[in-house]
Write a protein that holds these residues in place. Structure first.
Motif, PDB file in Angstrom:
ATOM      1  N   UNK A   1       6.862  28.564  53.815  1.00 63.08           N
ATOM      2  CA  UNK A   1       7.474  28.014  52.602  1.00 63.08           C
ATOM      3  C   UNK A   1       8.737  27.270  53.022  1.00 63.08           C
ATOM      4  N   UNK A   2       8.961  26.096  52.439  1.00 61.56           N
ATOM      5  CA  UNK A   2      10.181  25.378  52.820  1.00 61.56           C
ATOM      6  C   UNK A   2      11.430  26.157  52.379  1.00 61.56           C
ATOM      7  N   UNK A   3      11.437  26.590  51.102  1.00 53.90           N
ATOM      8  CA  UNK A   3      12.603  27.352  50.616  1.00 53.90           C
ATOM      9  C   UNK A   3      12.129  28.470  49.701  1.00 53.90           C
ATOM     10  N   UNK A   4      12.659  29.652  49.918  1.00 53.62           N
ATOM     11  CA  UNK A   4      12.401  30.770  49.015  1.00 53.62           C
ATOM     12  C   UNK A   4      13.733  31.171  48.368  1.00 53.62           C
ATOM     13  N   UNK A   5      13.646  31.824  47.219  1.00 53.44           N
ATOM     14  CA  UNK A   5      14.867  32.249  46.513  1.00 53.44           C
ATOM     15  C   UNK A   5      14.965  33.766  46.531  1.00 53.44           C
ATOM     16  N   UNK A   6      16.169  34.278  46.702  1.00 51.99           N
ATOM     17  CA  UNK A   6      16.452  35.710  46.614  1.00 51.99           C
ATOM     18  C   UNK A   6      17.439  35.883  45.461  1.00 51.99           C
ATOM     19  N   UNK A   7      16.990  36.571  44.421  1.00 51.63           N
ATOM     20  CA  UNK A   7      17.757  36.673  43.174  1.00 51.63           C
ATOM     21  C   UNK A   7      18.336  38.076  43.059  1.00 51.63           C
ATOM     22  N   UNK A   8      19.656  38.166  43.128  1.00 45.11           N
ATOM     23  CA  UNK A   8      20.334  39.468  43.097  1.00 45.11           C
ATOM     24  C   UNK A   8      20.461  39.931  41.649  1.00 45.11           C
TER      25      UNK A   8
ATOM     26  N   UNK B   1      12.753  23.812  39.429  1.00 42.06           N
ATOM     27  CA  UNK B   1      13.169  23.134  40.664  1.00 42.06           C
ATOM     28  C   UNK B   1      12.058  23.137  41.713  1.00 42.06           C
ATOM     29  N   UNK B   2      10.890  23.637  41.341  1.00 45.48           N
ATOM     30  CA  UNK B   2       9.769  23.624  42.284  1.00 45.48           C
ATOM     31  C   UNK B   2       9.786  24.754  43.298  1.00 45.48           C
ATOM     32  N   UNK B   3      10.565  25.820  43.014  1.00 43.60           N
ATOM     33  CA  UNK B   3      10.581  26.972  43.937  1.00 43.60           C
ATOM     34  C   UNK B   3       9.615  28.014  43.400  1.00 43.60           C
ATOM     35  N   UNK B   4       8.575  28.338  44.170  1.00 44.56           N
ATOM     36  CA  UNK B   4       7.533  29.229  43.629  1.00 44.56           C
ATOM     37  C   UNK B   4       7.493  30.590  44.324  1.00 44.56           C
ATOM     38  N   UNK B   5       8.532  30.888  45.126  1.00 48.04           N
ATOM     39  CA  UNK B   5       8.587  32.200  45.773  1.00 48.04           C
ATOM     40  C   UNK B   5       9.973  32.786  45.530  1.00 48.04           C
ATOM     41  N   UNK B   6      10.016  33.842  44.722  1.00 51.46           N
ATOM     42  CA  UNK B   6      11.302  34.418  44.325  1.00 51.46           C
ATOM     43  C   UNK B   6      11.257  35.931  44.518  1.00 51.46           C
TER      44      UNK B   6
ATOM     45  N   UNK C   1       3.295  33.970  47.540  1.00 51.33           N
ATOM     46  CA  UNK C   1       4.614  33.739  46.944  1.00 51.33           C
ATOM     47  C   UNK C   1       4.682  34.358  45.561  1.00 51.33           C
ATOM     48  N   UNK C   2       5.096  33.554  44.571  1.00 47.97           N
ATOM     49  CA  UNK C   2       5.275  34.099  43.233  1.00 47.97           C
ATOM     50  C   UNK C   2       6.533  34.941  43.165  1.00 47.97           C
ATOM     51  N   UNK C   3       6.575  35.855  42.193  1.00 48.55           N
ATOM     52  CA  UNK C   3       7.761  36.687  42.036  1.00 48.55           C
ATOM     53  C   UNK C   3       7.467  38.086  42.563  1.00 48.55           C
TER      54      UNK C   3
END
Length: 424
Positions: free
Chosen positions: A4-11, A50-55, A83-85
């Motif tokens: 994945x180019x970018x993944x998000x980590x949501x605190x 924003x097109x981010x599909x891995x959180x 990916x996904x959440x």
């Protein structure tokens, strides 16, 4: 191994103790906002827009409602095979098990999760702010500057700057120094707690500082990267951003939604805010009902008057009752002939007939003056208020209360009434 180019980590593990009784039983990111939403819907919607599909959503404090709300991520189109959440609570490991002790420690404990996606970049987000931001634009800025770390920052009034992590930049937006809540700030660019890291830089810093107690991004990781000579840049953001960390700011942000031209628009087609909506019937306003300048969610029944307020789903306002400048969360039942002014009433609370809330002097709260302020009356979820009582300003009530809990039928301004077993 995926890529994945970018993944998000949501605190999203924070208690949000400055929200008082609102977060006694629920994590701050799961607190209701704007009638039908929860606070976490905003960063999650930003991700998918924003097109981010891995959180990865890192939970800790009272996670049940948050987990139930997010589920497998269907409302945000985050139910993906790859990916996904993913909900990431602290878990027991073979050698030792520990709670997340700081923002960076929480991310460190999920290195394996991040490794799975072999990302080029990792976006670190906080689960308790209301804003719209296209993280892709921030990523383009990160790439264009060949940055190791990009920090989203926004200008704040200089007199408020000491409440934030402050970045000092040169003319190219490169960060020269980073001051964590400085007494005498050298700039007014405040870190928003939104970071993009190039993955190798983040991984190295997390492993290096893994034994640092309460390891935190603002206090430890960012200064470490800066001292090591990494390329740090500030991405300036000038849109709407609200930290709803106090009862007053939470109330204000809700009230701003009902302005004639809201500063924060929930109705934009191109940047939708997604949420997990219950299947409940439409709202009903009776013949004698009066409603103006309000957000009223599905399933609500209005037999009285509601002015300048935000109502969640399945709220009932009885005949002859008047609600003004208030936030009423889902499932609240308000009896007949009540007067409610500038109150925050949490979910599934029952208010008897002839109750008056939000009257009297502006006396400061005796127990927690810094939390219960701004003239608000705050009532925790699943509370019961008996008929005929009066509740003043700067007050907090939580639990099933009875007439004998109110001296002469009144809870004076500045008083707190928390029934046994409830936390403040």
């Amino acid at each position: 191994m995926y890529k994945k180019e970018m993944i998000a980590m949501l605190l999203a593990g924070g208690q949000g103790s400055r929200l008082g009784v609102l977060t006694a039983k629920v994590a701050k990111p799961a607190v209701a906002f704007g009638g039908k939403y929860r606070i976490i819907d905003f960063p999650l919607s930003n991700c998918i827009n924003s097109g981010i599909d891995t959180v990865g959503v890192l939970t800790q404090y009272q996670p049940l409602r948050l987990n139930t709300h997010i589920g497998i991520g269907i409302p945000w189109d985050l139910d993906r095979n790859v990916g996904g959440v993913s909900i990431l609570p602290p878990y027991e490991k073979s050698s030792n098990s520990e709670w997340y002790t700081g923002t960076a420690n929480a991310i460190y404990q999920n290195l394996n999760y991040m490794e799975t996606y072999n990302p080029d970049y990792v976006l670190i987000l906080s689960g308790d702010h209301i804003y719209k931001m296209d993280y892709e634009v921030m990523l383009d800025f990160h790439k264009a500057n060949k940055a190791d770390v990009t920090i989203a920052a926004m200008p704040v009034p200089i007199e408020e700057a000491s409440r934030f992590g402050i970045v000092v930049t040169d003319s190219d937006s490169k960060i020269k120094e980073f001051e964590e809540k400085p007494e005498h700030p050298s700039s007014n660019l405040a870190s928003m707690g939104i970071y993009i890291f190039s993955w190798p830089v983040l991984k190295e810093a997390l492993i290096k500082l893994k034994d640092q107690p309460n390891c935190d991004f603002g206090k430890h990781i960012i200064p470490y990267c800066h001292d090591k000579g990494c390329r740090l840049f500030a991405y300036e953001y000038n849109g709407y951003w609200k930290d709803v960390g106090t009862l007053s700011s939470y109330w204000e942000a809700n009230m701003e939604l009902i302005d004639i031209i809201p500063e924060f628009n929930l109705y934009e087609e191109f940047w939708k805010i997604y949420t997990n909506s219950a299947n409940i019937p439409p709202q009903y306003i009776a013949e004698q009902g009066v409603v103006d300048r309000c957000i009223i969610s599905n399933g609500s029944e209005i037999y009285g008057e509601v002015h300048s307020s935000v109502l969640g789903g399945r709220v009932t306002v009885g005949k002859g009752s008047v609600v003004r400048d208030s936030i009423i969360m889902q499932g609240v039942t308000i009896g007949e002939n009540c007067v409610i002014e500038k109150a925050i009433i949490a979910e599934d609370t029952v208010i008897g007939d002839n109750v008056v809330i939000g009257v009297g002097s502006d006396a400061p709260n005796k127990y927690k003056p810094n939390i219960y302020s701004g003239g608000l009356a705050t009532i925790g979820e699943n509370s019961v208020i008996p008929p005929g009582v009066q509740i003043g300003k700067n007050t907090a009530v939580s639990g099933v209360t009875a007439e004998e809990d109110y001296v002469n039928g009144v809870l004076e301004s500045g008083e707190t009434l928390i029934k046994a077993g409830d936390r403040i």
